[in-house]
Design a protein around this motif. Sequence first.
Motif, PDB file in Angstrom:
ATOM      1  N   ARG A 158      15.945 -18.296  -2.909  1.00  0.00           N
ATOM      2  CA  ARG A 158      16.584 -19.310  -2.073  1.00  0.00           C
ATOM      3  C   ARG A 158      17.627 -18.696  -1.140  1.00  0.00           C
ATOM      4  O   ARG A 158      18.157 -17.617  -1.401  1.00  0.00           O
ATOM      5  CB  ARG A 158      17.253 -20.372  -2.940  1.00  0.00           C
ATOM      6  N   THR A 159      17.910 -19.405  -0.066  1.00  0.00           N
ATOM      7  CA  THR A 159      18.971 -18.985   0.840  1.00  0.00           C
ATOM      8  C   THR A 159      20.282 -19.633   0.404  1.00  0.00           C
ATOM      9  O   THR A 159      20.286 -20.654  -0.288  1.00  0.00           O
ATOM     10  CB  THR A 159      18.653 -19.372   2.291  1.00  0.00           C
ATOM     11  N   PHE A 160      21.403 -19.032   0.819  1.00  0.00           N
ATOM     12  CA  PHE A 160      22.705 -19.567   0.415  1.00  0.00           C
ATOM     13  C   PHE A 160      23.729 -19.291   1.505  1.00  0.00           C
ATOM     14  O   PHE A 160      23.508 -18.478   2.408  1.00  0.00           O
ATOM     15  CB  PHE A 160      23.142 -18.982  -0.933  1.00  0.00           C
ATOM     16  N   ASP A 161      24.860 -19.994   1.404  1.00  0.00           N
ATOM     17  CA  ASP A 161      25.867 -19.907   2.456  1.00  0.00           C
ATOM     18  C   ASP A 161      26.974 -18.915   2.104  1.00  0.00           C
ATOM     19  O   ASP A 161      26.980 -18.304   1.029  1.00  0.00           O
ATOM     20  CB  ASP A 161      26.449 -21.294   2.760  1.00  0.00           C
ATOM     21  N   ALA A 162      27.921 -18.777   3.039  1.00  0.00           N
ATOM     22  CA  ALA A 162      28.997 -17.793   2.870  1.00  0.00           C
ATOM     23  C   ALA A 162      29.903 -18.144   1.703  1.00  0.00           C
ATOM     24  O   ALA A 162      30.436 -17.245   1.040  1.00  0.00           O
ATOM     25  CB  ALA A 162      29.800 -17.689   4.164  1.00  0.00           C
ATOM     26  N   SER A 163      30.088 -19.420   1.445  1.00  0.00           N
ATOM     27  CA  SER A 163      30.936 -19.825   0.323  1.00  0.00           C
ATOM     28  C   SER A 163      30.347 -19.328  -0.993  1.00  0.00           C
ATOM     29  O   SER A 163      31.067 -18.801  -1.855  1.00  0.00           O
ATOM     30  CB  SER A 163      31.082 -21.348   0.298  1.00  0.00           C
ATOM     31  N   HIS A 164      29.041 -19.480  -1.164  1.00  0.00           N
ATOM     32  CA  HIS A 164      28.405 -18.990  -2.387  1.00  0.00           C
ATOM     33  C   HIS A 164      28.433 -17.468  -2.425  1.00  0.00           C
ATOM     34  O   HIS A 164      28.639 -16.874  -3.501  1.00  0.00           O
ATOM     35  CB  HIS A 164      26.967 -19.488  -2.475  1.00  0.00           C
ATOM     36  N   ALA A 165      28.241 -16.827  -1.277  1.00  0.00           N
ATOM     37  CA  ALA A 165      28.301 -15.365  -1.224  1.00  0.00           C
ATOM     38  C   ALA A 165      29.660 -14.861  -1.710  1.00  0.00           C
ATOM     39  O   ALA A 165      29.741 -13.857  -2.422  1.00  0.00           O
ATOM     40  CB  ALA A 165      28.029 -14.876   0.200  1.00  0.00           C
ATOM     41  N   LYS A 166      30.714 -15.573  -1.351  1.00  0.00           N
ATOM     42  CA  LYS A 166      32.046 -15.177  -1.815  1.00  0.00           C
ATOM     43  C   LYS A 166      32.206 -15.439  -3.310  1.00  0.00           C
ATOM     44  O   LYS A 166      32.792 -14.625  -4.037  1.00  0.00           O
ATOM     45  CB  LYS A 166      33.118 -15.927  -1.040  1.00  0.00           C
ATOM     46  N   SER A 167      31.676 -16.548  -3.788  1.00  0.00           N
ATOM     47  CA  SER A 167      31.850 -16.906  -5.194  1.00  0.00           C
ATOM     48  C   SER A 167      31.183 -15.907  -6.134  1.00  0.00           C
ATOM     49  O   SER A 167      31.617 -15.742  -7.280  1.00  0.00           O
ATOM     50  CB  SER A 167      31.302 -18.315  -5.458  1.00  0.00           C
ATOM     51  N   ILE A 168      30.132 -15.222  -5.685  1.00  0.00           N
ATOM     52  CA  ILE A 168      29.451 -14.247  -6.538  1.00  0.00           C
ATOM     53  C   ILE A 168      29.906 -12.809  -6.247  1.00  0.00           C
ATOM     54  O   ILE A 168      29.387 -11.861  -6.842  1.00  0.00           O
ATOM     55  CB  ILE A 168      27.915 -14.347  -6.403  1.00  0.00           C
ATOM     56  N   GLY A 169      30.851 -12.653  -5.319  1.00  0.00           N
ATOM     57  CA  GLY A 169      31.390 -11.335  -5.038  1.00  0.00           C
ATOM     58  C   GLY A 169      30.605 -10.513  -4.040  1.00  0.00           C
ATOM     59  O   GLY A 169      30.882  -9.321  -3.860  1.00  0.00           O
ATOM     60  N   LEU A 170      29.639 -11.131  -3.377  1.00  0.00           N
ATOM     61  CA  LEU A 170      28.880 -10.391  -2.367  1.00  0.00           C
ATOM     62  C   LEU A 170      29.765 -10.066  -1.168  1.00  0.00           C
ATOM     63  O   LEU A 170      29.687  -8.972  -0.603  1.00  0.00           O
ATOM     64  CB  LEU A 170      27.654 -11.194  -1.925  1.00  0.00           C
ATOM     65  N   VAL A 171      30.600 -11.022  -0.774  1.00  0.00           N
ATOM     66  CA  VAL A 171      31.579 -10.793   0.292  1.00  0.00           C
ATOM     67  C   VAL A 171      32.972 -11.049  -0.271  1.00  0.00           C
ATOM     68  O   VAL A 171      33.143 -11.811  -1.226  1.00  0.00           O
ATOM     69  CB  VAL A 171      31.307 -11.681   1.528  1.00  0.00           C
ATOM     70  N   ALA A 172      33.970 -10.420   0.352  1.00  0.00           N
ATOM     71  CA  ALA A 172      35.340 -10.552  -0.152  1.00  0.00           C
ATOM     72  C   ALA A 172      36.064 -11.738   0.439  1.00  0.00           C
ATOM     73  O   ALA A 172      36.876 -12.379  -0.225  1.00  0.00           O
ATOM     74  CB  ALA A 172      36.128  -9.273   0.138  1.00  0.00           C
ATOM     75  N   SER A 173      35.786 -12.028   1.709  1.00  0.00           N
ATOM     76  CA  SER A 173      36.471 -13.150   2.358  1.00  0.00           C
ATOM     77  C   SER A 173      35.567 -13.790   3.397  1.00  0.00           C
ATOM     78  O   SER A 173      34.638 -13.156   3.919  1.00  0.00           O
ATOM     79  CB  SER A 173      37.786 -12.681   2.994  1.00  0.00           C
ATOM     80  N   VAL A 174      35.861 -15.057   3.669  1.00  0.00           N
ATOM     81  CA  VAL A 174      35.085 -15.848   4.624  1.00  0.00           C
ATOM     82  C   VAL A 174      36.049 -16.467   5.624  1.00  0.00           C
ATOM     83  O   VAL A 174      37.060 -17.062   5.227  1.00  0.00           O
ATOM     84  CB  VAL A 174      34.285 -16.955   3.902  1.00  0.00           C
ATOM     85  N   VAL A 175      35.760 -16.317   6.907  1.00  0.00           N
ATOM     86  CA  VAL A 175      36.660 -16.802   7.949  1.00  0.00           C
ATOM     87  C   VAL A 175      35.841 -17.489   9.041  1.00  0.00           C
ATOM     88  O   VAL A 175      34.620 -17.270   9.149  1.00  0.00           O
ATOM     89  CB  VAL A 175      37.473 -15.650   8.576  1.00  0.00           C
ATOM     90  N   PRO A 176      36.480 -18.312   9.872  1.00  0.00           N
ATOM     91  CA  PRO A 176      35.769 -18.862  11.030  1.00  0.00           C
ATOM     92  C   PRO A 176      35.239 -17.732  11.918  1.00  0.00           C
ATOM     93  O   PRO A 176      35.862 -16.655  11.996  1.00  0.00           O
ATOM     94  CB  PRO A 176      36.849 -19.672  11.757  1.00  0.00           C
ATOM     95  N   LEU A 177      34.140 -17.980  12.580  1.00  0.00           N
ATOM     96  CA  LEU A 177      33.515 -16.937  13.392  1.00  0.00           C
ATOM     97  C   LEU A 177      34.496 -16.345  14.406  1.00  0.00           C
ATOM     98  O   LEU A 177      34.520 -15.132  14.629  1.00  0.00           O
ATOM     99  CB  LEU A 177      32.288 -17.511  14.118  1.00  0.00           C
TER     100      LEU A 177
END
Length: 255
Positions: free
Chosen positions: A167-186
């Motif tokens: 499945r595909t997922f968004d940046a919020s989920h990517a942060k929750s699993i540690g794939l990315v460290a932070s999420v910001v507006p483009l």
Amino acid sequence: MPETLMISIDERGVARLTLAREDKHNAMSAGMIDELTEAANALGSDRNVRVIVLAGAGKSFCAGGDLEWMSAQFQASRAERIAEARRLAMMFKALNEVPKPLVGCVHGSAFGGGIGLISVCDAVVASETARFGLTEVRLGLIPATISPYVVARIGSSAARSLFVSGRTFDASHAKSIGLVASVVPLGDLEWAINQEVVEFLAASPQAAARAKALARSLATPITDEIIDNVITQLADTWETEEAQAGIAAFFEKRR
């Protein structure tokens, strides 16, 4: 000069390594794989480089494997597929072991091999609108070559869910699993990347390299045997009826 990358180094010693196949959403071709390996080795050994920022030009970070490259694998022999998988594996290994901080700047789509690139970064900032996916199983394949790095990044529990569902997922989920460290507006992405860069620039270059190697040595090692094993599993999967049917349907644009 590379054909699929743009490379620049500023006065601070910050190298910008940009995937530059905008018309293909920066999908990885054989040429890009080779050029990324060469860039990792060159920037890693350049004493003037302090930090490397990995980004994608255009609308996407990296959409995974190039369709022409995948089509060639569809027609290739087992030995040829193993050779191509090893070429890809050595690229990820080179980036994972580059002795400089590697900062990922992610926007748009990051699928398949794009998530592999994220997983070998030391810090990753993503835009709120970024989308992610490990969709290989939907073609009858498995995310084999990138799997050691993805599992090292997000753990086996999150990896099992994403590997198996596709499945595909968004940046919020990517942060929750540690794939990315932070999420910001483009619009804030470059500012946030610079904040990460400034922190890394405060470190001693040699100590940073040693500290990175130390952290890697304390995690589950990604050995040559593990790389060989995942390459073999990928080659085995390519030969299944499901994979042959799924890939053929994909290229023929049918269900």
